[in-house]
Write a protein that holds these residues in place. Structure first.
Motif, PDB file in Angstrom:
ATOM      1  N   PRO A  17      39.637  39.401  28.600  1.00 14.02           N
ATOM      2  CA  PRO A  17      39.553  39.756  30.023  1.00 14.02           C
ATOM      3  C   PRO A  17      38.446  38.591  30.806  1.00 14.02           C
ATOM      4  CG  PRO A  17      39.297  41.509  28.558  1.00 14.02           C
ATOM      5  CD  PRO A  17      39.658  40.464  27.713  1.00 14.02           C
ATOM      6  N   THR A  19      36.922  36.976  34.458  1.00 11.51           N
ATOM      7  CA  THR A  19      36.783  37.071  35.862  1.00 11.51           C
ATOM      8  C   THR A  19      35.829  36.255  36.391  1.00 11.51           C
ATOM      9  OG1 THR A  19      34.732  38.881  36.010  1.00 11.51           O
ATOM     10  CG2 THR A  19      37.241  39.545  36.394  1.00 11.51           C
ATOM     11  N   SER A  95      39.393  45.597  32.191  1.00  8.42           N
ATOM     12  CA  SER A  95      40.312  44.998  31.386  1.00  8.42           C
ATOM     13  C   SER A  95      41.591  46.053  31.079  1.00  8.42           C
ATOM     14  CB  SER A  95      39.818  44.918  29.912  1.00  8.42           C
ATOM     15  OG  SER A  95      40.872  44.659  29.085  1.00  8.42           O
ATOM     16  N   ASP A 160      49.178  44.182  35.768  1.00 11.19           N
ATOM     17  CA  ASP A 160      48.501  43.955  37.216  1.00 11.19           C
ATOM     18  C   ASP A 160      49.418  43.900  38.044  1.00 11.19           C
ATOM     19  OD1 ASP A 160      46.312  43.637  38.715  1.00 11.19           O
ATOM     20  OD2 ASP A 160      46.262  41.600  38.607  1.00 11.19           O
ATOM     21  N   TYR A 187      39.362  44.141  39.491  1.00  8.10           N
ATOM     22  CA  TYR A 187      38.878  43.211  38.302  1.00  8.10           C
ATOM     23  C   TYR A 187      37.467  43.001  38.570  1.00  8.10           C
ATOM     24  CZ  TYR A 187      43.204  43.149  35.723  1.00  8.10           C
ATOM     25  OH  TYR A 187      44.506  43.580  35.167  1.00  8.10           O
ATOM     26  N   THR A 255      41.057  36.068  37.897  1.00 13.35           N
ATOM     27  CA  THR A 255      41.224  36.825  36.823  1.00 13.35           C
ATOM     28  C   THR A 255      42.314  36.686  36.012  1.00 13.35           C
ATOM     29  OG1 THR A 255      40.925  39.391  36.302  1.00 13.35           O
ATOM     30  CG2 THR A 255      42.099  38.749  38.388  1.00 13.35           C
ATOM     31  N   SER A 257      45.630  38.478  34.283  1.00 14.74           N
ATOM     32  CA  SER A 257      46.716  39.233  35.042  1.00 14.74           C
ATOM     33  C   SER A 257      47.913  39.268  34.289  1.00 14.74           C
ATOM     34  CB  SER A 257      46.770  38.724  36.451  1.00 14.74           C
ATOM     35  OG  SER A 257      47.651  39.452  37.372  1.00 14.74           O
TER      36      SER A 257
END
Lengths: 274, 395
Positions: A17, A19, A95, A160, A187, A255, A257
């Protein structure tokens, strides 16, 4: 091996994860970075509030060992039972999977909260999670039926499913995303509804969002308005090679995805927040 | 490297300039705040000790008093200063400033006329005259012992058209004679009228690499970087260092209002400020997708984010085939010379140790400080003044 279309999670790629956010200008940063903590908090508080008010009987809880005393006090005060499911390393943002922690890693316990009288639902949730019964999980969390069906269809090949919710087969598509259905920024902590909607104007999600938004207004009216304003802005969401970039007039968000080998692009023309 | 960009205006406004899309956003029309810029540079330098370059646009187009304040600031902080210029406005008073502030000068020029025909303003005759003047200024700089380097952009007009590649090579040889080295950057506008095609780029750069090897020219990028990378040295250009497009530690820009930006190559229609993080996300993604089976991925790490296919950093560098060819050539060359090919090329050039802020630091084995000038003492591989030889990586 050449890849085509969307990969299944873990088939080839493995991204932790992630971002990040790059501001468009100093002015935007000065104004909005002050607002962000309240905007994500009002959503989190509303999520708990829907549970406390009995709108939902099951609530997903991340038990952080660092907050153990505080969390247990909260459970006791509200006659709640916590069903632990798994431990996960603490990650940035949102996540779609849990990451097994190594000894010493900062971690939390993922589980579900129910009222004492609803203990059976807690067991039910744990069983559904173990068997991967997402329909039942979604039902217990009071997600709309249409969205549960959509989730079953797209998950986990797309983790996503923003582009899928637009429902176009074109790689580049223009649409208007209703702020209650806008999950492009989840996210980063910004959303009004808790689930992945089946469409960018899903009627059931909008109905649910209206109720949730009312609760948010009761908790922090100003922050609720900012959140809706942000989610109503025109934006551009694109995804390629497992990374989504969300371009808003305020910032660019990045992020992990879905794994689209060919770039998919959703141009959101925005929504009038009033 | 800290690039001070007071504005992006340039009297030349060359047609292929990578800063054109940003200019179209009106960026260069905004008045600068010199005090804010100076505050930011001081703050950033205190954390990074990175080389400071007065960049642009054309840095010599700002008022001379402001320009001198920037050189003076750099000299005060770093004991030297640096600029990247189109080279046209060099004058005796400026030479005096360069001597006073130990300035090294990077000149952007694509070769002699007509190789340089894409650069400059006005009619072809005007641009020819400008080219001659710039060449004269380079000689003037060297005569005055000002450390000088060149950034040449390689495109159809100096590497393909009418056998101009030979002119470009002769230009390199002439520069070598006066101890000027530099970079040969591939043109990347997305316009096929200027940019080399994939095949042309492979052919031109292979040809140039052979030329460098035959002549023994060891200071030209990207060729020296290819050789360095294969030998496991950390002195490689940012293109091969693993780029995070929201932090670009090798090119931190200080913008007109004192805010921090990224390498301007990343700005197409999207201008954004620098992130406070550093991430290896691009390498992680490319290593699992487009670069999965490439032997040289550990060496190039997907190349330049700003030159990625479709100008989307989630893709690999559009000059992938060119770099792959150079790495193959270099591997054969090094093998023939009995040199050891490193099996573990440098992977941690930026964001060393526990830093995650995207800023280069003085940090153990990854040292970013120019106080100890001298070839071999640097470990970041980017931009340095090595005695009389200037190595600047930008433009």
């Amino acid at each position: 091996m050449a890849r085509q279309g969307i990969l299944t999670v873990g088939e080839k790629m493995d991204l932790e994860p992630f971002t990040d956010l790059a501001w468009r200008s100093k002015e935007n940063r000065e104004i909005w970075s002050q607002r962000f903590p309240r905007m994500s908090k009002v959503y989190r508080d509303a999520e708990i509030e829907t549970f406390i008010r009995g709108m939902r009987k099951v609530y997903v809880w991340h038990l952080n060992p660092d907050n153990l005393e505080k969390d247990l006090e909260f459970f006791n005060a509200n006659d709640l039972v916590f069903y632990p499911q798994t431990r996960s390393k603490i990650y940035e943002g949102f996540s779609h999977k849990h990451i097994s922690p190594k000894p010493g890693d900062p971690q939390f316990v993922y589980g579900v909260l129910v009222r004492h009288r609803d203990k059976d639902l807690g067991k039910d949730f744990v069983e559904a999670s173990k068997s991967g019964n997402h329909q039942r999980i979604g039902e217990l969390l009071k997600y709309p039926k249409c969205c549960r069906t959509f989730f079953k269809k797209v998950w986990p090949s797309s983790v996503d499913p923003i582009w899928e919710a637009v429902g176009s087969k074109k790689n580049s598509v223009e649409t208007r995303i209703h702020p209650y259905c806008n999950q492009t920024l989840r996210y980063f902590g910004f959303r009004i509804t808790p689930h992945l909607p089946c469409s960018v104007t899903c009627r059931e999600t909008i109905l649910m969002g209206s109720k949730w938004f009312q609760i948010m207004q009761g908790l922090d009216k100003e922050a609720a308005y900012w959140l809706k304003e942000l989610l109503s802005l025109p934006s551009e969401w694109s995804c390629l090679n497992g990374i989504a970039i969300v371009k808003t007039p305020l910032f660019i968000g990045i992020t992990n995805s879905s794994f689209h080998k060919t770039k998919v692009l959703v141009k959101n023309l925005g929504w009038n927040p009033t | 490297m800290i690039l001070i960009k007071m504005n992006l205006s340039c009297p030349m406004a060359c047609s292929y300039c990578y800063q054109t899309p940003v200019r179209e956003e009106g960026f260069h029309k905004k008045p600068y705040d010199l005090d804010a810029v100076i505050r930011t540079v001081r703050d950033l330098y205190s954390k990074t000790k990175s080389q400071i370059v007065v960049h642009g646009g054309e840095p010599l187009s700002i008022p001379i008093g402001d320009f001198e304040r920037l050189l003076s600031l750099s000299y005060e902080l770093d004991g030297k200063s640096s600029i990247q210029t189109n080279g046209y406005l060099i004058s005796e008073p400026l030479i005096a400033l360069f001597k006073k502030y130990r300035t090294s000068v990077g000149v952007s020029i694509d070769g002699p006329w007509p190789c340089n025909e894409l650069r400059g303003s006005g009619s072809p005759e005007d641009r020819r005259a400008q080219t001659l003047k710039i060449l004269e200024n380079i000689r003037f700089l060297r005569k005055e012992n000002i450390p000088t380097s060149v950034i040449a952009v390689v495109h159809k007009y100096n590497a393909v058209k009418e056998n101009r590649l030979q002119l470009l090579k002769d230009f390199v040889s002439e520069l070598e004679l006066i101890q000027v080295c530099g970079r040969l950057n591939p043109c990347c506008t997305g316009n096929p009228e200027y940019d080399l095609s994939q095949e042309e780029a492979v052919s031109v750069y292979s040809n140039l690499f052979k030329f460098m090897l035959e002549k023994g020219y060891s200071s030209w990028s990207p060729f020296k970087d290819v050789l360095n990378s294969l030998q496991g040295k950390k002195e490689v250009v940012c293109v091969f260092a693993g780029c995070y497009p929201y932090a670009t530690p090798s090119a931190t820009t200080v913008l007109y209002d004192g805010s921090l930006g990224v390498c301007v190559r990343l700005y197409q229609d999207d201008i954004y400020l620098r992130s406070s993080k550093f991430s290896r996300i691009r390498e992680t993604v490319l290593g699992q997708t487009e670069c999965l089976d490439c032997d040289f991925f550990p060496n190039c790490k997907g190349g330049c984010s700003g030159m990625a296919l479709d100008f989307d950093w989630r893709h690999k560098d559009r000059f992938c085939e060119t770099y792959r060819t150079l790495f193959q050539m270099a591997r054969i060359y090094l093998k023939a010379m009995g040199c050891q090919i490193s099996r573990s090329p440098p992977m941690e050039i930026f964001a060393p140790g526990n830093h995650s802020d995207g800023i280069q630091h003085l940090d153990g084995s990854i040292r970013h400080l120019d106080s100890d000038i001298g070839l071999g003492s640097h470990t970041d591989g980017i931009e340095h003044l090595d005695g009389e030889t200037r190595h600047l990586d930008s433009g």
